[in-house]
Write a protein that holds these residues in place. Structure first.
Motif, PDB file in Angstrom:
ATOM      1  N   GLU A  73       0.758  -1.171   0.105  1.00  0.00           N
ATOM      2  CA  GLU A  73       0.043  -0.095  -0.072  1.00  0.00           C
ATOM      3  C   GLU A  73       0.935   1.276   0.012  1.00  0.00           C
ATOM      4  O   GLU A  73       0.695   2.249  -0.759  1.00  0.00           O
ATOM      5  CB  GLU A  73      -1.099  -0.033   1.178  1.00  0.00           C
ATOM      6  CG  GLU A  73      -1.905   1.137   1.368  1.00  0.00           C
ATOM      7  CD  GLU A  73      -2.779   1.201   2.619  1.00  0.00           C
ATOM      8  OE1 GLU A  73      -2.987   2.336   2.876  1.00  0.00           O
ATOM      9  OE2 GLU A  73      -2.963   0.102   2.921  1.00  0.00           O
ATOM     10  N   LEU A  74       1.802   1.426   0.749  1.00  0.00           N
ATOM     11  CA  LEU A  74       2.826   2.494   0.869  1.00  0.00           C
ATOM     12  C   LEU A  74       3.420   2.686  -0.499  1.00  0.00           C
ATOM     13  O   LEU A  74       3.611   3.771  -0.692  1.00  0.00           O
ATOM     14  CB  LEU A  74       3.905   2.277   1.958  1.00  0.00           C
ATOM     15  CG  LEU A  74       3.228   2.296   3.338  1.00  0.00           C
ATOM     16  CD1 LEU A  74       4.335   1.710   4.475  1.00  0.00           C
ATOM     17  CD2 LEU A  74       2.938   3.620   4.038  1.00  0.00           C
ATOM     18  N   ILE A  75       4.078   1.574  -1.216  1.00  0.00           N
ATOM     19  CA  ILE A  75       4.519   1.904  -2.412  1.00  0.00           C
ATOM     20  C   ILE A  75       3.511   2.204  -3.400  1.00  0.00           C
ATOM     21  O   ILE A  75       3.904   3.172  -4.268  1.00  0.00           O
ATOM     22  CB  ILE A  75       5.348   0.631  -2.909  1.00  0.00           C
ATOM     23  CG1 ILE A  75       6.502   0.373  -1.957  1.00  0.00           C
ATOM     24  CG2 ILE A  75       5.877   0.556  -4.219  1.00  0.00           C
ATOM     25  CD1 ILE A  75       7.177  -0.975  -1.963  1.00  0.00           C
ATOM     26  N   GLY A  76       2.489   1.768  -3.577  1.00  0.00           N
ATOM     27  CA  GLY A  76       1.411   1.944  -4.244  1.00  0.00           C
ATOM     28  C   GLY A  76       0.939   3.463  -4.292  1.00  0.00           C
ATOM     29  O   GLY A  76       0.774   3.966  -5.270  1.00  0.00           O
ATOM     30  N   GLU A  77       0.905   3.963  -3.020  1.00  0.00           N
ATOM     31  CA  GLU A  77       0.621   5.437  -2.953  1.00  0.00           C
ATOM     32  C   GLU A  77       1.820   6.356  -3.423  1.00  0.00           C
ATOM     33  O   GLU A  77       1.481   7.297  -4.193  1.00  0.00           O
ATOM     34  CB  GLU A  77       0.640   5.830  -1.242  1.00  0.00           C
ATOM     35  CG  GLU A  77       0.343   7.223  -1.157  1.00  0.00           C
ATOM     36  CD  GLU A  77      -1.124   7.711  -1.340  1.00  0.00           C
ATOM     37  OE1 GLU A  77      -1.470   8.891  -1.539  1.00  0.00           O
ATOM     38  OE2 GLU A  77      -2.030   6.674  -1.865  1.00  0.00           O
ATOM     39  N   GLY A  93       9.498  -2.287  -8.723  1.00  0.00           N
ATOM     40  CA  GLY A  93       8.964  -2.807  -9.940  1.00  0.00           C
ATOM     41  C   GLY A  93       7.316  -2.646  -9.976  1.00  0.00           C
ATOM     42  O   GLY A  93       6.920  -1.506  -9.961  1.00  0.00           O
ATOM     43  N   GLU A  94       6.735  -3.693 -10.330  1.00  0.00           N
ATOM     44  CA  GLU A  94       5.181  -3.393 -10.774  1.00  0.00           C
ATOM     45  C   GLU A  94       4.582  -2.848  -9.493  1.00  0.00           C
ATOM     46  O   GLU A  94       3.597  -2.308  -9.598  1.00  0.00           O
ATOM     47  CB  GLU A  94       4.730  -4.815 -11.377  1.00  0.00           C
ATOM     48  CG  GLU A  94       5.249  -4.931 -12.600  1.00  0.00           C
ATOM     49  CD  GLU A  94       4.796  -3.822 -13.657  1.00  0.00           C
ATOM     50  OE1 GLU A  94       3.659  -3.353 -13.712  1.00  0.00           O
ATOM     51  OE2 GLU A  94       5.790  -3.207 -14.373  1.00  0.00           O
ATOM     52  N   PHE A  95       4.967  -3.035  -8.266  1.00  0.00           N
ATOM     53  CA  PHE A  95       4.347  -2.592  -7.053  1.00  0.00           C
ATOM     54  C   PHE A  95       4.146  -0.760  -7.388  1.00  0.00           C
ATOM     55  O   PHE A  95       3.201  -0.393  -6.710  1.00  0.00           O
ATOM     56  CB  PHE A  95       5.076  -2.785  -5.819  1.00  0.00           C
ATOM     57  CG  PHE A  95       4.920  -4.280  -5.602  1.00  0.00           C
ATOM     58  CD1 PHE A  95       3.602  -4.905  -5.249  1.00  0.00           C
ATOM     59  CD2 PHE A  95       6.036  -5.072  -5.603  1.00  0.00           C
ATOM     60  CE1 PHE A  95       3.818  -6.145  -4.912  1.00  0.00           C
ATOM     61  CE2 PHE A  95       6.189  -6.240  -5.146  1.00  0.00           C
ATOM     62  CZ  PHE A  95       4.780  -7.082  -4.784  1.00  0.00           C
TER      63      PHE A  95
END
Length: 322
Positions: free
Chosen positions: A237-241, A272-274
């Protein structure tokens, strides 16, 4: 492809990395050390750079030139670091100071310009005439290549995307302004949010935090990335933000620059894709004229953390022939 060996140095907010590079873009030797505390004298950082150059020349004494990619605003004549948000340089005549000591032709450029040149010549940008690179590290670095030329701007400061305002009156940035893009899409932003949750003993705590030995300030970006790769939901979630803010910013850049490809580099790109998945999704959502215009590709840097070193060395090699 023949040509002299050159040294590339990549100076970031946390590290000084160097390498001996041949004309094919291959790294023949490497050296790395931590960047001295930013509150210390600029001379200390310069001595660190010289120690890395000396270490590399001990292995390859036949190098012909040195290229330096510095994290900061570099003057149009590529001699002075005008301002470095994450280091203590202010109008530092870096080429003169280091050139006298090195005794070889020496080129200074912005670190992101070095990275994009490496990717354009040897990496993910090969064959692309209109290329933009965004490096997510301690902060954000940016570079532009247009028809085979690095675009530096009238004063040498083009590509400083980090300090576009994306949130009016937002988080205070080290540059002095508020709401800069790098406060939402960078390694610092990722770690800041994770540490806030850890220090608050948030109910969101997952295995990510249980692995940290010591106080919240020991939590690092690479640890968050590794946790995400193991499936930790909070790390994802943190990387997605960060990825979502990355997508917003590059949509703005597409409106201004209309490149064919965005190359995403820097330490955070190891996610990467995250990172890139949410970035692509939000890029499409915020793109001006979406659905009625070609979309730029968004790809990971092919050279990884070596792009700045390889690009700086290539810039030094190019300067020998001009």
């Amino acid at each position: 492809m023949n040509g002299p060996l050159t040294i590339g140095i990549d100076i970031g907010g946390t590290k000084v990395a160097g390498g001996v590079v041949d004309a094919r873009g291959a790294l023949l030797a490497t050296a790395r050390t931590v960047t001295p505390d930013r509150s210390r004298s600029p001379r200390v950082v310069e001595e660190t750079i010289l120690s890395v150059v000396d270490e590399l020349r001990a292995v390859h004494p036949d190098v012909a030139a040195v290229g330096i990619g510095a994290a900061g605003f570099v003057s149009a004549d590529r001699s002075t670091v005008v301002f470095a948000p994450h280091l203590s340089w202010r109008n530092e005549p870096l080429r003169e100071r280091l050139g006298e000591r090195v005794g070889l032709p020496l080129v200074v450029d912005n670190d992101a310009n070095a990275s994009i040149w490496g990717e354009y010549r040897f990496g993910a940008g090969r064959g692309e005439s209109h290329l933009v690179m965004v490096n997510l590290g301690t902060g954000i670095g940016g570079g532009i290549v247009y028809e085979g030329q690095v675009i530096r701007g009238r004063y040498g400061i083009a590509g400083e995307f980090a300090h576009m305002q994306v949130v009016p009156d937002g988080i205070r940035c080290e540059c002095g302004n508020r709401g800069c893009w790098e406060q939402y899409a960078s390694g610092n932003a990722l770690v800041r949010e994770a540490r806030v949750l850890m220090a608050s003993t948030s109910p969101m705590i997952t295995d990510l935090f249980r692995e940290v030995v010591g106080p919240a300030d020991t939590l690092s970006g690479p640890l968050v990335t590794e946790a995400a790769k193991r499936g930790d939901r909070l790390a994802i979630e943190l990387i997605g933000e960060v990825g979502r803010w990355l997508g917003v910013g590059i949509a703005n850049l597409a409106a201004a620059l209309d490149p064919g490809t965005f190359v995403i580099g820097g330490g955070v790109s190891a996610a990467g894709e995250f990172l890139l998945g949410p970035a692509r999704e939000n890029f499409r959502r915020h793109l001006t004229g979406r659905g009625y215009r070609p979309e730029a590709r968004i790809v990971a840097a092919a050279l990884g953390n070596d792009a700045g070193v390889i690009g700086a060395a290539e810039l030094a090699r190019d300067a020998l022939s001009t």
